[in-house]
Design an enzyme around this catalytic site. Structure first.
Site, PDB file in Angstrom:
ATOM      1  N   SER A  57       0.907  -1.124  -0.136  1.00 50.45           N
ATOM      2  CA  SER A  57       0.019   0.099   0.001  1.00 50.45           C
ATOM      3  C   SER A  57       0.844   1.281  -0.082  1.00 50.45           C
ATOM      4  O   SER A  57       0.371   2.250  -0.504  1.00 50.45           O
ATOM      5  CB  SER A  57      -1.205   0.160   1.001  1.00 50.45           C
ATOM      6  OG  SER A  57      -0.219  -0.329   2.506  1.00 50.45           O
ATOM      7  N   HIS A  65      -5.408  -3.165  -3.078  1.00 53.79           N
ATOM      8  CA  HIS A  65      -4.931  -2.131  -3.899  1.00 53.79           C
ATOM      9  C   HIS A  65      -4.831  -2.725  -5.456  1.00 53.79           C
ATOM     10  O   HIS A  65      -4.499  -2.192  -6.500  1.00 53.79           O
ATOM     11  CB  HIS A  65      -3.518  -1.555  -3.940  1.00 53.79           C
ATOM     12  CG  HIS A  65      -3.697  -0.638  -2.568  1.00 53.79           C
ATOM     13  ND1 HIS A  65      -4.158   0.533  -2.337  1.00 53.79           N
ATOM     14  CD2 HIS A  65      -3.515  -1.092  -1.292  1.00 53.79           C
ATOM     15  CE1 HIS A  65      -4.104   0.965  -1.212  1.00 53.79           C
ATOM     16  NE2 HIS A  65      -3.646  -0.102  -0.391  1.00 53.79           N
ATOM     17  N   LYS A  72     -11.812   0.949  -2.418  1.00 55.25           N
ATOM     18  CA  LYS A  72     -10.963   1.596  -3.073  1.00 55.25           C
ATOM     19  C   LYS A  72     -11.189   1.667  -4.506  1.00 55.25           C
ATOM     20  O   LYS A  72     -12.155   2.559  -5.075  1.00 55.25           O
ATOM     21  CB  LYS A  72      -9.358   0.884  -3.029  1.00 55.25           C
ATOM     22  CG  LYS A  72      -9.001   1.310  -1.456  1.00 55.25           C
ATOM     23  CD  LYS A  72      -7.709   0.685  -0.867  1.00 55.25           C
ATOM     24  CE  LYS A  72      -7.681   1.058   0.390  1.00 55.25           C
ATOM     25  NZ  LYS A  72      -7.004   0.197   1.319  1.00 55.25           N
TER      26      LYS A  72
HETATM   27  C1  LIG Z   1      -6.963   0.034   2.758  1.00 51.48           C
HETATM   28  C2  LIG Z   1      -6.438  -1.457   3.290  1.00 51.48           C
HETATM   29  C3  LIG Z   1      -6.990  -2.167   4.016  1.00 51.48           C
HETATM   30  C4  LIG Z   1      -8.290  -1.787   4.964  1.00 51.48           C
HETATM   31  O1  LIG Z   1      -9.267  -1.514   4.097  1.00 51.48           O
HETATM   32  P1  LIG Z   1     -10.497  -0.791   4.431  1.00 51.48           P
HETATM   33  O2  LIG Z   1     -11.604  -1.319   3.930  1.00 51.48           O
HETATM   34  O3  LIG Z   1     -10.182   0.646   4.302  1.00 51.48           O
HETATM   35  O4  LIG Z   1     -10.554  -0.965   6.067  1.00 51.48           O
HETATM   36  C5  LIG Z   1      -6.432  -3.551   4.334  1.00 51.48           C
HETATM   37  N1  LIG Z   1      -5.321  -3.705   3.675  1.00 51.48           N
HETATM   38  C6  LIG Z   1      -4.803  -2.989   2.791  1.00 51.48           C
HETATM   39  C7  LIG Z   1      -3.329  -3.554   2.205  1.00 51.48           C
HETATM   40  C8  LIG Z   1      -5.147  -1.631   2.562  1.00 51.48           C
HETATM   41  O5  LIG Z   1      -4.404  -0.974   1.836  1.00 51.48           O
END
Ligand SMILES: *Cc1c(COP(=O)(O)O)cnc(C)c1O
Length: 389
Positions: A177, A205, A239
Site C-alpha cells: 500500500s 490495491h 478503493k
Molecule cells: C486499505 C487497506 C486495508 C483496509 O481496508 P478498509 O476497507 O479501508 O478497512 C487493508 N489492507 C490494505 C493493504 C489496505 O490498503
C-alpha cells in the site's frame, strides 16, 4: 495520564509526525475543495474514478428505496439482505473462487480471517511491509508472529522449513500500500503448498485495477494456481470499487468457518444493504469499463517518464501507487506544503506508516485524472526540485 498525553502529542509535533484531518467539501475527485480552497489531488484510492459515478449514485438511491438505509442487525441475526447475498455470489464468480463473504471494512475482514484460522499453537509468517490491519490481526490471534524481510522468499522458506507448529499461515499484501510494488504470488503460493502453509493475500490495491478485466492480482500474474485449496483472497470495496466494504473469497470450508467464528463478522451490524446494491453496479462498471484501466496505465507511464530526472526517486511500481521517496520527515513536509501552496495535494507519508528515513510523497493516480493533471504535477515537482533539493 493527562501530562503524559500532552507531552507525547508535543513530541509528535516536534518530530513532524503530527496528523491532522483535512476537511473535504463534496465528493472524492481529482479536483477537491478543502477548507474553501481548490486542489488538484493525488491522494485517493479511488483508482477507477467510480466514487462519484452517476450510475453508482443512482444505484445507491435505488438501494435506499428498496432496502432502507440501515441493515438493523448482524448478518447472523436478520441483517443479511438479498443485496448482500447477490453481491457475494457475484464476487465469488468474478474472482473465480468457490465462495465469498462480505465485511464492513478490509480491516475487519483481515481481523476475522486471521483470528478465526490461527491461534496459540500456530505460526504466522508476514512480509515486513504488510498493511497495519494484517499486523494487528496477527497480534490479536495470539499465534507466533514471524516477519520476513520485504519480498524475501528465501528468508520465508527458511522460516517455513524450521518451524514446527500446528498450522502455518503466510500473510501478505498483494500490492503493497505504501510502495506500490507487488508480491510474487505464484512463487509464494507454490512455497506455501510445499510447506503445507495457507496463504492470505490482501489485494486491497489490486482488485479492480490489475488484469485486463480488473479481476485483480490472482489474474495479473502468470501461473497462479487459483484452485489451490490453501488460498484465501481478500479485497476491499472502498478503493477501486469506489464504495466501501471488503470481501474474502476462498473455499466453502473457510467461508463457513468465518461465518461461524469470525468475530468481526458476527459481532457487528451488517453494512447497509444499499451499499451492497450499489456495489453490484460498481462490479458491472469494473468489468465493462476496461478503458479506465487503460487510461490509468497511460497516466502511470506518463508520470514515470516525467519524473525520471527529479532529485527524488520514484520507487519501482507499475500500479497507480507511485511513491516519491524523499527521506527525512522535514523535507517531505516542506515539499508537501510547497505543493499545497501551488494548489496540488499529495499526501506525505511518514513513520511509523513507513520505515524511518523513508518518508515519501505517495502519489496515487486515478482514471479520473487527465494527462494535463499529471503534467501539472510534474511541472510543479520540477520547479520545487530547483528550490528545495
Ligand atoms: C486499505 C487497506 C486495508 C483496509 O481496508 P478498509 O476497507 O479501508 O478497512 C487493508 N489492507 C490494505 C493493504 C489496505 O490498503
Amino acid at each position: 495520564m493527562l501530562p503524559d498525553l500532552t507531552e507525547a502529542l508535543q513530541r509528535r509535533k516536534q518530530e513532524n509526525l503530527y496528523r491532522t484531518r483535512p476537511i473535504l467539501e463534496g465528493p472524492q475527485a481529482p479536483h477537491i475543495t478543502i477548507d474553501g480552497q481548490n486542489f488538484l489531488a493525488f491522494c485517493s484510492n479511488d483508482y477507477l474514478g467510480l466514487a462519484n459515478h452517476p450510475a453508482l449514485i443512482a444505484a445507491a438511491t435505488e438501494g435506499a428505496q428498496r432496502y432502507g438505509v440501515g441493515a438493523g442487525a448482524s448478518h447472523l441475526i436478520s441483517g443479511h439482505s438479498r443485496a448482500h447475498h447477490a453481491l457475494e455470489i457475484a464476487l465469488a464468480d468474478y474472482v473465480g473462487l468457490a465462495r465469498a463473504l462480505l465485511f464492513s471494512t478490509g480491516y475487519m475482514a483481515n481481523m476475522a480471517v486471521v483470528t478465526a484460522l490461527v491461534g496459540r499453537e500456530d505460526t504466522i509468517f508476514a512480509d515486513r511491509l504488510n498493511h497495519a490491519s494484517l499486523n494487528d490481526a496477527a497480534l490479536l490471534s495470539r499465534a507466533r508472529f514471524l516477519r520476513y524481510p520485504h519480498l524475501d522468499l528465501a528468508a520465508l522458506e527458511k522460516q517455513l522449513k524450521t518451524t514446527q507448529t500446528r498450522r502455518k499461515l503466510v500473510i501478505t499484501d498483494a500490492v503493497f500500500s505504501m510502495d506500490g510494488d507487488q508480491a510474487p504470488i505464484a512463487d509464494l503460493l507454490a512455497l506455501c503448498q510445499r510447506f503445507d502453509a495457507w496463504l492470505l493475500l490482501d489485494d486491497a490495491h489490486g482488485f479492480g485495477v490489475l488484469d485486463a478485466q480488473g479481476r485483480g492480482s490472482l489474474y495479473a500474474h502468470q501461473e497462479v494456481d487459483r484452485t489451490a485449496p490453501h488460498l484465501i483472497y481478500m479485497a476491499t470495496l472502498g478503493k477501486a470499487a469506489g464504495v466501501s466494504g471488503a470481501f474474502v473469497a476462498a473455499s466453502a470450508s473457510v467461508i463457513e468457518t468465518l461465518i461461524q467464528h469470525g468475530r468481526t463478522y458476527g459481532y457487528t451490524t451488517a453494512a447497509a444493504p444499499l451499499l451492497a446494491h450499489t456495489l453490484l453496479t460498481s462490479l458491472q462498471l469494473i468489468k465493462q469499463d476496461s478503458w479506465r484501466r487503460e487510461h490509468l496505465k497511460q497516466l502511470i507511464t506518463q508520470l514515470r517518464q516525467a519524473l525520471q530526472s527529479l532529485p527524488w526517486q520514484l520507487l519501482p511500481s507499475n500500479t497507480p501507487i507511485q511513491p516519491l521517496l524523499v527521506g527525512e520527515n522535514q523535507q517531505t513536509m516542506q515539499l508537501d506544503q510547497a505543493l499545497r501552496a501551488r494548489g496540488i495535494w499529495v499526501p506525505a507519508i511518514r513513520p511509523p506508516t513507513v520505515p524511518r528515513g523513508m518518508a515519501r510523497l505517495r502519489i496515487s493516480l486515478s482514471a479520473a485524472h487527465t494527462e494535463a493533471d499529471v503534467t501539472q504535477l510534474s511541472a510543479a515537482l520540477h520547479e520545487l526540485a530547483g528550490v528545495l533539493a
